[in-house]
Scaffold this motif. Structure first.
Motif, PDB file in Angstrom:
ATOM      1  N   GLN A 186      -5.278  -5.132  14.342  1.00 58.64           N
ATOM      2  CA  GLN A 186      -5.594  -4.407  15.559  1.00 58.64           C
ATOM      3  C   GLN A 186      -5.121  -2.956  15.462  1.00 58.64           C
ATOM      4  O   GLN A 186      -4.230  -2.620  14.675  1.00 58.64           O
ATOM      5  CB  GLN A 186      -4.939  -5.086  16.767  1.00 58.64           C
ATOM      6  N   LEU A 187      -5.705  -2.090  16.287  1.00 61.48           N
ATOM      7  CA  LEU A 187      -5.295  -0.685  16.326  1.00 61.48           C
ATOM      8  C   LEU A 187      -3.827  -0.559  16.696  1.00 61.48           C
ATOM      9  O   LEU A 187      -3.144   0.353  16.228  1.00 61.48           O
ATOM     10  CB  LEU A 187      -6.165   0.091  17.315  1.00 61.48           C
ATOM     11  N   ASP A 188      -3.330  -1.480  17.512  1.00 57.17           N
ATOM     12  CA  ASP A 188      -1.937  -1.430  17.931  1.00 57.17           C
ATOM     13  C   ASP A 188      -0.990  -1.505  16.743  1.00 57.17           C
ATOM     14  O   ASP A 188       0.076  -0.881  16.748  1.00 57.17           O
ATOM     15  CB  ASP A 188      -1.648  -2.580  18.895  1.00 57.17           C
ATOM     16  N   ALA A 189      -1.358  -2.249  15.696  1.00 55.23           N
ATOM     17  CA  ALA A 189      -0.513  -2.354  14.505  1.00 55.23           C
ATOM     18  C   ALA A 189      -0.407  -1.016  13.796  1.00 55.23           C
ATOM     19  O   ALA A 189       0.658  -0.658  13.270  1.00 55.23           O
ATOM     20  CB  ALA A 189      -1.075  -3.417  13.562  1.00 55.23           C
ATOM     21  N   LEU A 190      -1.495  -0.246  13.783  1.00 55.20           N
ATOM     22  CA  LEU A 190      -1.463   1.076  13.157  1.00 55.20           C
ATOM     23  C   LEU A 190      -0.646   2.060  13.995  1.00 55.20           C
ATOM     24  O   LEU A 190       0.180   2.805  13.458  1.00 55.20           O
ATOM     25  CB  LEU A 190      -2.888   1.599  12.972  1.00 55.20           C
ATOM     26  N   LEU A 191      -0.856   2.056  15.305  1.00 54.72           N
ATOM     27  CA  LEU A 191      -0.117   2.980  16.176  1.00 54.72           C
ATOM     28  C   LEU A 191       1.369   2.660  16.180  1.00 54.72           C
ATOM     29  O   LEU A 191       2.201   3.559  16.314  1.00 54.72           O
ATOM     30  CB  LEU A 191      -0.668   2.903  17.601  1.00 54.72           C
ATOM     31  N   LEU A 192       1.704   1.383  16.022  1.00 53.75           N
ATOM     32  CA  LEU A 192       3.105   0.978  15.994  1.00 53.75           C
ATOM     33  C   LEU A 192       3.850   1.580  14.815  1.00 53.75           C
ATOM     34  O   LEU A 192       5.060   1.813  14.877  1.00 53.75           O
ATOM     35  CB  LEU A 192       3.194  -0.550  15.949  1.00 53.75           C
ATOM     36  N   ARG A 193       3.138   1.891  13.740  1.00 53.87           N
ATOM     37  CA  ARG A 193       3.770   2.487  12.557  1.00 53.87           C
ATOM     38  C   ARG A 193       3.625   4.013  12.544  1.00 53.87           C
ATOM     39  O   ARG A 193       4.482   4.710  12.013  1.00 53.87           O
ATOM     40  CB  ARG A 193       3.151   1.888  11.295  1.00 53.87           C
ATOM     41  N   LEU A 194       2.564   4.531  13.127  1.00 58.27           N
ATOM     42  CA  LEU A 194       2.351   5.979  13.106  1.00 58.27           C
ATOM     43  C   LEU A 194       3.238   6.711  14.112  1.00 58.27           C
ATOM     44  O   LEU A 194       3.829   7.751  13.792  1.00 58.27           O
ATOM     45  CB  LEU A 194       0.885   6.305  13.403  1.00 58.27           C
ATOM     46  N   ASN A 195       3.343   6.188  15.320  1.00 60.64           N
ATOM     47  CA  ASN A 195       4.049   6.912  16.384  1.00 60.64           C
ATOM     48  C   ASN A 195       5.507   7.208  16.064  1.00 60.64           C
ATOM     49  O   ASN A 195       5.980   8.325  16.305  1.00 60.64           O
ATOM     50  CB  ASN A 195       3.943   6.144  17.696  1.00 60.64           C
ATOM     51  N   PRO A 196       6.299   6.262  15.506  1.00 61.73           N
ATOM     52  CA  PRO A 196       7.690   6.608  15.164  1.00 61.73           C
ATOM     53  C   PRO A 196       7.785   7.713  14.118  1.00 61.73           C
ATOM     54  O   PRO A 196       8.696   8.551  14.183  1.00 61.73           O
ATOM     55  CB  PRO A 196       8.261   5.285  14.636  1.00 61.73           C
TER      56      PRO A 196
END
Length: 285
Positions: A186-196
């Protein structure tokens, strides 16, 4: 170890520090190699002992005429007579010596510092040691420090902003993460790693002239995430992807988080404090 003993009297702590220094190095072939110089790379002791060892540099620079212990009246007098003044900025084993003088003054002080460091078995790295003018600028701790003319005026100021090397490092990390996270997730998995990553990088470079760099980083990250979504849905149109992942806005978002826009972090400026930085340690004689 002699300098450590001046601060620490507990022999158990001193024995532990010495054990760190004497510990061998386990090589890739499983063989243990003795270590008789330096500290093991990556050791938790390395930053501490680098500060202890380079306190020699702090003391040497402080004792030099025109150094940080020189008062403002004496510094002004030295400027009138064409003599150099200098200040030292150091973070662990990275340091920068700012000199108000000529290039020959800088080279002479460099030779003196080389001799002072030799007493601790240290030497300057030829590849990393640079003498430059502030108009040409320098990279220090990820920052680019350079004097420019202020737009719309004839005045020149020293600006600090993210160095190109630091920007390449974070864009490379964004690119790698967009490749590591598979499109089956899911997109959430990518955002979870990019945002930090984005938040930490922008937090470090926030106190400076960083808005333009933040805007570029946001533009780059946006397109990387967009290409990731196109790979995830190769047959979907732009409107379909926007309706599903942008939630009526301009930035990709999952159900629980939105891709961080670096320009929303904002920038600030350091308040100049000079040498008035609080320290819990008393000055040594």
């Amino acid at each position: 170890m002699d300098r450590v003993r001046r601060r620490i009297g507990d022999k158990r702590v001193l024995t532990l520090v010495k054990a760190f220094l004497k510990a061998g190095i386990l090589e890739e072939d499983g063989q243990l190699r003795d270590n008789d110089t330096g500290t093991p790379q990556g050791s938790i002791l390395s930053p501490l002992l680098s500060n202890v060892a380079l306190s020699v540099l702090d003391e040497f620079v402080a004792q030099q005429p025109g150094g940080p212990r020189t008062g403002p009246v004496e510094r002004a007098k030295r400027r009138r007579h064409g003599l150099p003044n200098h200040r030292l900025i150091r973070f662990a084993d990275d340091w920068c010596l700012v000199i108000s003088g000529t290039r020959s003054d800088a080279e002479a002080l460099k030779e003196k510092i080389t001799g002072a460091l030799a007493t601790m078995g240290l030497r300057l790295s030829p590849d990393k040691t640079l003498i430059t003018h502030i108009d040409q600028g320098l990279d220090f701790l990820g920052w680019r420090i350079q004097r420019h003319r202020k737009r719309g005026s004839n005045r020149r100021y020293v600006y600090t902003y993210p160095a190109k090397k630091a920007l390449r490092a974070v864009t490379g990390k964004v690119k790698t993460l967009c490749r590591q996270v598979g499109t089956d997730q899911q997109l959430d998995a990518l955002l979870l790693r990019l945002n930090p990553v984005l938040r930490g990088w922008c937090g470090y470079f926030r106190p400076g002239v960083s808005y333009t760099t933040f805007a570029y980083l946001g533009h780059y990250t946006w397109f990387r995430v967009w290409h990731w979504l196109r790979r995830k849905h190769p047959k979907a149109t732009w409107k379909d992807i926007r309706r599903r992942y942008f939630r009526g806005g301009s930035w990709p978002a999952s159900h629980s988080r939105v891709l961080l826009n670096p320009t929303t972090v904002g920038t600030s400026r350091y308040r100049y404090r000079g040498a008035a930085i609080p320290t819990p340690w008393p000055a040594t004689a």
